[in-house]
Design an enzyme around this catalytic site. Structure first.
Site, PDB file in Angstrom:
ATOM      1  N   THR A  18       0.820  -1.216   0.000  1.00  0.00           N
ATOM      2  CA  THR A  18       0.000   0.000   0.000  1.00  0.00           C
ATOM      3  C   THR A  18       0.858   1.271   0.000  1.00  0.00           C
ATOM      4  OG1 THR A  18      -1.602  -1.222   1.321  1.00  0.00           O
ATOM      5  CG2 THR A  18      -1.984   1.123   1.089  1.00  0.00           C
ATOM      6  N   ARG A  22       7.789  -2.905   2.879  1.00  0.00           N
ATOM      7  CA  ARG A  22       7.946  -3.019   4.337  1.00  0.00           C
ATOM      8  C   ARG A  22       8.297  -4.438   4.708  1.00  0.00           C
ATOM      9  NH1 ARG A  22       2.911   0.715   6.460  1.00  0.00           N
ATOM     10  NH2 ARG A  22       3.614   2.513   5.264  1.00  0.00           N
ATOM     11  N   SER A 113       6.088   3.526   8.673  1.00  0.00           N
ATOM     12  CA  SER A 113       4.935   4.252   9.194  1.00  0.00           C
ATOM     13  C   SER A 113       4.583   3.846  10.627  1.00  0.00           C
ATOM     14  CB  SER A 113       3.767   4.042   8.242  1.00  0.00           C
ATOM     15  OG  SER A 113       2.712   4.882   8.592  1.00  0.00           O
ATOM     16  N   HIS A 114       3.378   3.315  10.808  1.00  0.00           N
ATOM     17  CA  HIS A 114       2.883   3.008  12.157  1.00  0.00           C
ATOM     18  C   HIS A 114       3.363   1.645  12.652  1.00  0.00           C
ATOM     19  CE1 HIS A 114       0.411   1.497   9.013  1.00  0.00           C
ATOM     20  NE2 HIS A 114      -0.041   0.576   9.813  1.00  0.00           N
ATOM     21  N   LYS A 126       9.991   3.880   0.618  1.00  0.00           N
ATOM     22  CA  LYS A 126       9.052   4.189  -0.460  1.00  0.00           C
ATOM     23  C   LYS A 126       9.596   5.306  -1.326  1.00  0.00           C
ATOM     24  CE  LYS A 126       6.244   7.082   2.598  1.00  0.00           C
ATOM     25  NZ  LYS A 126       4.918   7.434   3.076  1.00  0.00           N
ATOM     26  N   ASP A 277       1.778   9.331  13.839  1.00  0.00           N
ATOM     27  CA  ASP A 277       2.392   8.003  13.738  1.00  0.00           C
ATOM     28  C   ASP A 277       3.894   8.093  13.463  1.00  0.00           C
ATOM     29  OD1 ASP A 277       2.202   8.920  11.129  1.00  0.00           O
ATOM     30  OD2 ASP A 277       1.965   6.901  10.313  1.00  0.00           O
ATOM     31  N   ASP A 279       5.877   8.095  10.845  1.00  0.00           N
ATOM     32  CA  ASP A 279       6.408   9.007   9.833  1.00  0.00           C
ATOM     33  C   ASP A 279       5.640  10.319   9.729  1.00  0.00           C
ATOM     34  OD1 ASP A 279       4.238   7.587   8.797  1.00  0.00           O
ATOM     35  OD2 ASP A 279       4.928   7.826   6.732  1.00  0.00           O
ATOM     36  N   ASP A 281       2.435  11.124   9.092  1.00  0.00           N
ATOM     37  CA  ASP A 281       1.358  11.433   8.150  1.00  0.00           C
ATOM     38  C   ASP A 281      -0.035  11.145   8.702  1.00  0.00           C
ATOM     39  OD1 ASP A 281       1.667   8.708   8.007  1.00  0.00           O
ATOM     40  OD2 ASP A 281       1.922   8.609   5.833  1.00  0.00           O
ATOM     41  N   ARG A 282      -0.102  10.478   9.862  1.00  0.00           N
ATOM     42  CA  ARG A 282      -1.426  10.186  10.424  1.00  0.00           C
ATOM     43  C   ARG A 282      -1.757  11.118  11.572  1.00  0.00           C
ATOM     44  NH1 ARG A 282      -2.656   3.776  10.468  1.00  0.00           N
ATOM     45  NH2 ARG A 282      -1.883   3.357   8.361  1.00  0.00           N
ATOM     46  N   THR A 344      -8.057   2.415  -1.240  1.00  0.00           N
ATOM     47  CA  THR A 344      -7.195   2.703  -0.093  1.00  0.00           C
ATOM     48  C   THR A 344      -5.776   3.062  -0.540  1.00  0.00           C
ATOM     49  OG1 THR A 344      -8.467   1.284   1.351  1.00  0.00           O
ATOM     50  CG2 THR A 344      -6.174   1.612   1.943  1.00  0.00           C
ATOM     51  N   GLU A 363      -8.719   9.379   4.727  1.00  0.00           N
ATOM     52  CA  GLU A 363      -8.968   7.956   4.884  1.00  0.00           C
ATOM     53  C   GLU A 363      -9.419   7.692   6.311  1.00  0.00           C
ATOM     54  OE1 GLU A 363      -6.372   5.208   2.358  1.00  0.00           O
ATOM     55  OE2 GLU A 363      -4.930   6.432   3.452  1.00  0.00           O
ATOM     56  N   GLU A 364     -10.144   6.597   6.489  1.00  0.00           N
ATOM     57  CA  GLU A 364     -10.614   6.223   7.824  1.00  0.00           C
ATOM     58  C   GLU A 364      -9.459   5.867   8.754  1.00  0.00           C
ATOM     59  OE1 GLU A 364      -9.814   2.903   8.422  1.00  0.00           O
ATOM     60  OE2 GLU A 364      -9.189   2.761   6.326  1.00  0.00           O
ATOM     61  N   SER A 365      -8.297   5.568   8.185  1.00  0.00           N
ATOM     62  CA  SER A 365      -7.162   5.070   8.949  1.00  0.00           C
ATOM     63  C   SER A 365      -6.318   6.221   9.512  1.00  0.00           C
ATOM     64  CB  SER A 365      -6.309   4.185   8.055  1.00  0.00           C
ATOM     65  OG  SER A 365      -5.960   4.885   6.868  1.00  0.00           O
ATOM     66  N   LYS A 376      -0.728  12.410   3.103  1.00  0.00           N
ATOM     67  CA  LYS A 376      -1.518  12.807   4.251  1.00  0.00           C
ATOM     68  C   LYS A 376      -0.593  13.465   5.261  1.00  0.00           C
ATOM     69  CE  LYS A 376      -1.608   8.038   6.047  1.00  0.00           C
ATOM     70  NZ  LYS A 376      -1.245   7.119   4.956  1.00  0.00           N
ATOM     71  N   ARG A 496      -9.370  -6.616   7.476  1.00  0.00           N
ATOM     72  CA  ARG A 496     -10.098  -5.488   8.058  1.00  0.00           C
ATOM     73  C   ARG A 496     -11.577  -5.582   7.683  1.00  0.00           C
ATOM     74  NH1 ARG A 496      -5.645  -2.759   9.527  1.00  0.00           N
ATOM     75  NH2 ARG A 496      -3.998  -2.252   8.018  1.00  0.00           N
TER      76      ARG A 496
HETATM   77  C1  VG1 Z   1      -3.148   1.127   5.830  1.00  0.00           C
HETATM   78  C2  VG1 Z   1      -4.414   1.962   5.863  1.00  0.00           C
HETATM   79  C3  VG1 Z   1      -4.464   2.839   4.633  1.00  0.00           C
HETATM   80  C4  VG1 Z   1      -3.198   3.695   4.571  1.00  0.00           C
HETATM   81  C5  VG1 Z   1      -1.967   2.815   4.626  1.00  0.00           C
HETATM   82  C6  VG1 Z   1      -0.682   3.599   4.686  1.00  0.00           C
HETATM   83  O1  VG1 Z   1      -3.146   0.307   4.696  1.00  0.00           O
HETATM   84  O2  VG1 Z   1      -5.568   1.146   5.939  1.00  0.00           O
HETATM   85  O3  VG1 Z   1      -5.625   3.624   4.670  1.00  0.00           O
HETATM   86  O4  VG1 Z   1      -3.174   4.452   3.400  1.00  0.00           O
HETATM   87  O5  VG1 Z   1      -2.020   1.983   5.772  1.00  0.00           O
HETATM   88  O6  VG1 Z   1      -0.659   4.437   5.801  1.00  0.00           O
HETATM   89  P1  VG1 Z   1      -3.582  -1.236   4.728  1.00  0.00           P
HETATM   90  O7  VG1 Z   1      -3.338  -1.746   3.347  1.00  0.00           O
HETATM   91  O8  VG1 Z   1      -2.784  -1.881   5.799  1.00  0.00           O
HETATM   92  O9  VG1 Z   1      -5.053  -1.231   5.109  1.00  0.00           O
HETATM   93  V1  VG1 Z   1       0.825   4.867   6.491  1.00  0.00           V
HETATM   94  O10 VG1 Z   1       0.562   5.911   7.702  1.00  0.00           O
HETATM   95  O11 VG1 Z   1       1.496   3.413   6.607  1.00  0.00           O
HETATM   96  O12 VG1 Z   1       1.726   5.577   5.227  1.00  0.00           O
HETATM   97 CO    CO Z   2       2.312   6.829   8.267  1.00  0.00          CO
END
Ligand code: VG1
Ligand code: CO
Length: 543
Positions: A18, A22, A113-114, A126, A277, A279, A281-282, A344, A363-365, A376, A496
């Site tokens: 996504t 990773r 990221s998270h 990335k 988070d 990096d 962006d959240r 997504t 996004e919901e996340s 983001k 999910r």
């Molecule tokens: C998750 C979230 C998605 C987000 C992605 C990257 O992906 O659901 O909405 O864009 O992480 O976020 P997935 O495929 O695990 O549902 V981040 O903060 O990792 O750049």
């Molecule tokens: Co992130």
């Protein structure tokens, strides 16, 4: 001191998910693993000789080692300049800003990221394109193809590099420019938001806490909230970036941002709480004893955008990812502006923003952002909220109730089943796929199924189609259940389930979301047979 061409063998597992590639740190530390992927990026983007690259990461374990390798390879591959954040630090939105501001051909961001960090945690890499946004699918596929056929990479050997020293130095013919990671970003924020009115809000005693979770936003948040906006010292928590994020899980949600949640739900809770988070962006937004779902947050920002200097002229349009609740759709309708539903991942928003079709997206996340960058942006969302509050002088909770009163409330929740055996996760998805064929028209409890599909998106700008983006079960009354496999995990499979129902009646807006969604949750369990197929009685994380 020269460029060396090193022979190598392909790995088979370098398909970016996504947002980038990773893997566990140990995987990245395998000989040639990082080098192969970086060379595959450089071969795929084929930046003309003399191009500029932006480089930085979230400070997690292996960040600086990887920065040195990438610098050496950038020199070996003919870049003329690499702009690096001091200490190897750049948040994802700050990197996106720099790529745009400095006219770079692209950037490499090191983060998972998270996902947890540290020696036994995750690492990630990335590539972002010249518009500052995540590489489009076409490019990530090309990178993967290259990685399967790679036989050599180019690297400059024998150089000194001090990541702490601001200014220019050279690696071969290439210039390395070490910059302060915060200042360009802080300047951008000051151009969008009314810092004076936020300052006077904080001055009047509005009490905030921002939890940087020992990740990248610490230095950014300290500079902005405490130094420039005058929040009282101690308003920014866990602000020192650590290679293992202090052993935590840098994911700003109710489960993992434990310190902050405890404070915001405790006695004498502050007025406003937020977290970001790994990096940066959240974002998670909290009021006193109150949680704002990211889907609602996007809708509130869209509805009130004109109160903020950067968006005073109004919005070109808004976009949300498919699993994100329809709260923002209602706002778009009321404002009479275009609205888009994308798969997504942030990369799909970039095309719409570049084409001038949308201003805000989310996004919901816990991802919210605008066309000020092409990622983001966690701190941006926090500043947006503070600016709104400074103008409206209402509490977070009051703002939400006012919003629901006007637009209705979309009850929403996401149930994550993490680290499932791949086979079990696939079986659940297959079960849903099979059930979907005979569901339309049927009644499940009080809900009648209108339509079921596997979401696919036709990009109106570049004409590409993305298929297989998640199973949607759409009900007549607008309720939805969505099943989707995560593309960012590094261990097993994460499934999910997204649940949503709409409630127009204000007397029911105070209900607990899990309560309001109870029937849909049990329908989702029946359709997927998830408990029997996975042996899990409940989700790992409920948001
Ligand atoms: C998750 C979230 C998605 C987000 C992605 C990257 O992906 O659901 O909405 O864009 O992480 O976020 P997935 O495929 O695990 O549902 V981040 O903060 O990792 O750049
Ligand atoms: Co992130």
């Amino acid at each position: 001191m020269s460029i060396r061409i090193v022979e190598t063998q392909p790995f088979q597992d370098q398909r970016p998910g996504t947002s980038g590639l990773r893997k566990k740190v140990a995987v990245f530390m395998k000989e040639n693993y990082l080098e192969n992927f970086v060379q595959s990026i450089f071969d795929s983007v084929a930046a003309p000789a003399g191009s500029v690259l932006v480089l930085g990461g979230d400070g997690r374990y292996y960040n600086l080692e990887a920065i040195r390798v990438i610098l050496a390879m950038a020199s070996g591959n003919g870049f003329s300049r690499v702009i690096v954040g001091r200490g190897g630090i750049l948040s994802t939105p700050a990197a996106s800003n720099l790529i745009r501001k400095r006219g770079a051909s692209g950037g490499i961001i090191l983060s998972a990221s998270h996902n947890p960090g540290g020696e036994h945690g995750d690492f990630g890499i990335k590539y972002n394109s010249g518009n500052g946004g995540p590489a489009p699918e076409k490019l990530t596929e090309a990178i993967f193809e290259k990685s399967l056929a790679i036989s050599e990479y180019r690297i400059f050997e024998g150089f000194d590099f001090d990541p702490e020293k601001l200014g220019e130095s050279r690696i071969g013919k290439m210039t390395v420019e070490v910059i302060d990671p915060v200042s360009d970003y802080a300047e951008l924020m000051a151009s969008l938001f009314d810092f004076d009115s936020i300052r006077s809000l904080l001055n009047d005693g509005f009490d905030i806490r921002f939890d940087a979770m020992h990740a990248v936003t610490g230095p950014y948040a300290k500079e902005m909230f405490e130094k420039r906006l005058g929040a009282k010292p101690g308003s920014v928590l866990n602000f020192v970036p650590l290679p293992d994020f202090g052993g935590g899980h840098p994911d700003p949600n109710l489960t993992y941002a434990r310190d902050l949640v405890k404070i915001m739900y405790g006695e004498d809770a502050p007025d406003f709480g937020a977290a970001s988070d790994g990096d940066g962006d959240r974002n998670m937004i909290l009021g006193r004893h109150f949680f704002v779902t990211p889907s609602d947050s996007l809708a509130v920002l869209a509805a009130n955008a004109k109160l903020v200097p950067g968006y005073r002229e109004g919005l070109l349009g808004v976009a949300r990812s498919m699993p994100t609740s329809g709260a923002v759709d209602r706002v778009a309708k009321a404002l009479n502006i275009p609205f888009f539903e994308t798969p997504t991942g942030w990369k799909f928003f970039g095309n719409l923003m570049d084409a001038g079709r949308v201003t805000l997206c989310g996004e919901e996340s816990f991802g919210t952002g605008s066309n000020h960058v092409r990622e983001k942006d966690g701190l941006w969302a926090v500043l947006f909220w503070l600016n709104l509050i400074a103008v409206k002088r209402m509490s977070v909770e009051e703002i939400l109730y006012e919003h629901w009163g006007q637009f209705g409330r979309n009850f929403y929740s996401r149930h994550d089943y993490e680290d499932l055996p791949l086979e079990a996760a696939k079986e659940v998805m297959e079960t849903v796929r099979n059930r979907m064929t005979d569901l339309p028209g049927k009644c499940l409890g009080k809900y009648r199924v209108r339509l079921c599909d596997d979401f696919s998106y036709h990009d109106p700008i570049d004409g590409s189609t993305s298929r297989g983006q998640g199973f949607r079960i759409l009900f007549e009354d607008g309720s939805r259940i969505i099943f989707r496999l995560s593309g960012t995990g590094t261990q097993g499979a994460t499934l999910r389930i997204y649940l949503e129902s709409f409630e127009p009646d204000p007397s029911r807006h105070g209900l607990d979301a899990q309560e309001a969604l109870r029937e849909l949750i049990s329908i989702a369990g029946e359709i997927s047979d998830i408990e029997r197929k996975t042996g899990r009685e409940k989700p790992t994380v409920i948001t």
